[in-house]
Design an enzyme around this catalytic site. Structure first.
Site, PDB file in Angstrom:
ATOM      1  N   GLU A 281     -16.728  76.073  49.251  1.00 55.87           N
ATOM      2  CA  GLU A 281     -16.900  75.600  47.876  1.00 55.87           C
ATOM      3  C   GLU A 281     -18.390  75.506  47.586  1.00 55.87           C
ATOM      4  OE1 GLU A 281     -14.910  71.890  46.787  1.00 55.87           O
ATOM      5  OE2 GLU A 281     -16.479  71.467  45.305  1.00 55.87           O
TER       6      GLU A 281
ATOM      7  N   ARG B 160     -23.934  72.089  41.175  1.00 55.72           N
ATOM      8  CA  ARG B 160     -24.794  70.907  41.027  1.00 55.72           C
ATOM      9  C   ARG B 160     -26.257  71.237  41.090  1.00 55.72           C
ATOM     10  NH1 ARG B 160     -21.710  66.991  45.112  1.00 55.72           N
ATOM     11  NH2 ARG B 160     -19.663  67.585  44.377  1.00 55.72           N
TER      12      ARG B 160
ATOM     13  N   THR C 209     -17.180  71.497  41.234  1.00 58.26           N
ATOM     14  CA  THR C 209     -17.800  70.738  40.142  1.00 58.26           C
ATOM     15  C   THR C 209     -17.671  71.490  38.812  1.00 58.26           C
ATOM     16  OG1 THR C 209     -19.438  70.134  41.840  1.00 58.26           O
ATOM     17  CG2 THR C 209     -19.705  69.104  39.714  1.00 58.26           C
TER      18      THR C 209
ATOM     19  N   LYS D 143      -6.788  68.537  44.284  1.00 60.40           N
ATOM     20  CA  LYS D 143      -7.854  67.903  45.070  1.00 60.40           C
ATOM     21  C   LYS D 143      -7.768  66.394  44.849  1.00 60.40           C
ATOM     22  CE  LYS D 143     -12.921  67.509  44.809  1.00 60.40           C
ATOM     23  NZ  LYS D 143     -14.162  68.262  44.948  1.00 60.40           N
TER      24      LYS D 143
HETATM   25  C1  3PG Z   1     -17.146  66.851  46.376  1.00 59.13           C
HETATM   26  O1  3PG Z   1     -17.752  67.239  45.413  1.00 59.13           O
HETATM   27  O2  3PG Z   1     -16.089  67.375  46.709  1.00 59.13           O
HETATM   28  C2  3PG Z   1     -17.676  65.655  47.108  1.00 59.13           C
HETATM   29  O3  3PG Z   1     -18.897  65.287  46.660  1.00 59.13           O
HETATM   30  C3  3PG Z   1     -17.695  65.802  48.573  1.00 59.13           C
HETATM   31  O4  3PG Z   1     -17.723  64.518  49.067  1.00 59.13           O
HETATM   32  P1  3PG Z   1     -18.455  64.131  50.430  1.00 59.13           P
HETATM   33  O5  3PG Z   1     -19.908  64.323  50.184  1.00 59.13           O
HETATM   34  O6  3PG Z   1     -18.083  62.698  50.690  1.00 59.13           O
HETATM   35  O7  3PG Z   1     -17.948  65.057  51.497  1.00 59.13           O
END
Ligand code: 3PG
Length: 209
Positions: A39, A43, A67, A127
């Site tokens: 993924e 960001r 995102t 998710k």
């Molecule tokens: C995401 O966008 O899926 C999360 O920010 C991932 O979360 P984590 O940093 O706790 O793994």
């Protein structure tokens, strides 16, 4: 099929990549450890460029755009070469758009109502975000009753210590997270550390990667 690939991989690395220079060595390592499904989060300012670069240069990668917050971004990531899109949430416009699209979409949920709404649009892989805050393993156990047809990708607070507990659940297809390649390690170009994170996965998963 994407869901089978995610199930086989068990972990979905969530990556925040700022430059093409960071993308190439990371892609090499991901492929070395057979972490083909990834993924890329939207960001960073260059996220779409990085996504497009990876999709063109590394066709073996199955790139999910993360995102994705609105329909414009859904279109943008599809054009950039994403194989699938993931969102931390699921607005009506995004659900409606994704339901009509050929690109796989994994909507984000954290309540029963959100799950039902996404299910109503036909999304059977969702998710759970932020997984630990939402209720983690106990929430997913509770969801397995009413939502027996659904599978989840818990993300947000998943780490090597709780990963096995999530993966032991029948309604968890794959877990996602940034711990495998944290932003600070990518920024520092600490590929040795990232490789060691990937290598240690082999001992943490029920079936080795
Ligand atoms: C995401 O966008 O899926 C999360 O920010 C991932 O979360 P984590 O940093 O706790 O793994």
């Amino acid at each position: 099929m994407l869901i089978e690939q995610l199930k086989a991989q068990q972990v979905l690395p969530v990556l925040v990549i700022e430059t093409i220079e960071q993308a190439a060595p990371l892609a090499e390592l991901l492929l070395k450890y057979q972490l083909n499904c990834i993924e890329i989060t939207l960001r960073t300012r260059s996220a779409l460029q990085v996504l497009n670069y990876l999709a063109r240069q590394y066709p073996e990668l199955i790139i999910g755009a993360g995102t994705v917050l609105n329909v414009e971004q859904f279109d943008q990531v599809q054009q950039a070469g994403a194989s699938f899109a993931i969102s931390p949430g699921a607005t009506e416009p995004l659900l409606a758009k994704a339901a009509r699209s050929e690109m796989t979409f994994i909507p984000g949920v954290m309540t029963a109502s959100e799950t039902m709404q996404a299910q109503g649009y036909g999304f059977k892989l969702q998710k759970l975000f932020p997984a630990q805050v939402a209720g983690g393993v106990e929430l997913l156990k509770a969801f397995s009753g009413p939502f027996s047809e659904l599978l989840f990708c818990p993300t947000g607070g998943v780490n090597p210590n709780n990963m096995a507990d999530y993966l032991a659940l029948n309604n968890v297809a794959v877990v996602g997270g940034t711990w495998l390649a944290p932003l600070a390690q990518i920024q520092a170009g600490n590929w040795q550390q990232i490789e060691s994170n990937f290598a240690s996965l082999q001992g943490q998963l029920t079936v080795s990667v």
